[in-house]
Enzyme design. Sequence first.
Site, short mmCIF file in Angstrom:
data_model
loop_
_atom_site.label_atom_id
_atom_site.label_comp_id
_atom_site.label_asym_id
_atom_site.label_seq_id
_atom_site.Cartn_x
_atom_site.Cartn_y
_atom_site.Cartn_z
N ASP A 101 -4.17 -9.65 4.39
CA ASP A 101 -2.89 -9.09 3.95
C ASP A 101 -1.82 -10.18 4.11
OD1 ASP A 101 -0.30 -7.61 4.05
OD2 ASP A 101 -1.62 -5.86 3.97
N ASN A 150 -3.82 4.52 2.83
CA ASN A 150 -2.55 5.15 2.49
C ASN A 150 -2.70 5.71 1.08
OD1 ASN A 150 -1.26 4.32 4.90
ND2 ASN A 150 -0.94 2.30 4.01
N GLN A 156 1.72 3.84 0.35
CA GLN A 156 0.92 3.08 -0.60
C GLN A 156 1.86 2.36 -1.56
OE1 GLN A 156 -1.91 5.34 -2.97
NE2 GLN A 156 -2.88 3.47 -3.73
N VAL A 178 0.65 -0.53 -3.54
CA VAL A 178 -0.15 -0.99 -4.69
C VAL A 178 -1.11 0.15 -5.02
CG1 VAL A 178 -1.78 -2.70 -5.55
CG2 VAL A 178 0.05 -3.41 -3.98
N HIS A 235 -7.35 1.01 -1.62
CA HIS A 235 -7.63 -0.07 -0.70
C HIS A 235 -7.65 0.43 0.73
CE1 HIS A 235 -3.24 -0.03 -1.22
NE2 HIS A 235 -3.13 -0.58 -0.01
N HIS A 240 -7.26 -0.70 4.75
CA HIS A 240 -6.73 -1.68 5.70
C HIS A 240 -7.65 -1.74 6.91
CE1 HIS A 240 -2.54 -1.84 3.98
NE2 HIS A 240 -2.95 -0.69 3.48
#
Length: 117
Positions: free
Chosen positions: A36, A92, A99, A101, A105, A107
């Site tokens: 990230d 998220n 969220q 993007v 995904h 994390h």
Amino acid sequence: MSDAPRDPDCLFCSIVAGDVPATVVASSERSLAFRDIEPKAPVHVLIVPRRHLPTVAELAQESPEELADLVLTARAVADAEGLDQGYRLVFNTGPDAGQAVFHAHLHVLGGAALGWR
């Protein structure tokens, strides 16, 4: 899955395609893991499916196998990063959850004791 559906306006699709640079730490046929750029912990890696689906709920409905691959890739990242004292996995979903993007995904956070905030 090189023929995976992409969104031409999606940052993560561009990273998967190699059009936007990222520090890749792991990959599989179905997933890509990269650091990230705004880490919230000493280790903060994002794992994305290679194909575009906006949320983890849609990913789970569309392809449970791809969702499982994200989690297995997370375990491999945690092992490689030496997170033997533990790590956190976070999805998220939606803007109210943070969220930013809209490409599903996961994390992976670790490298220190993580409190709740």
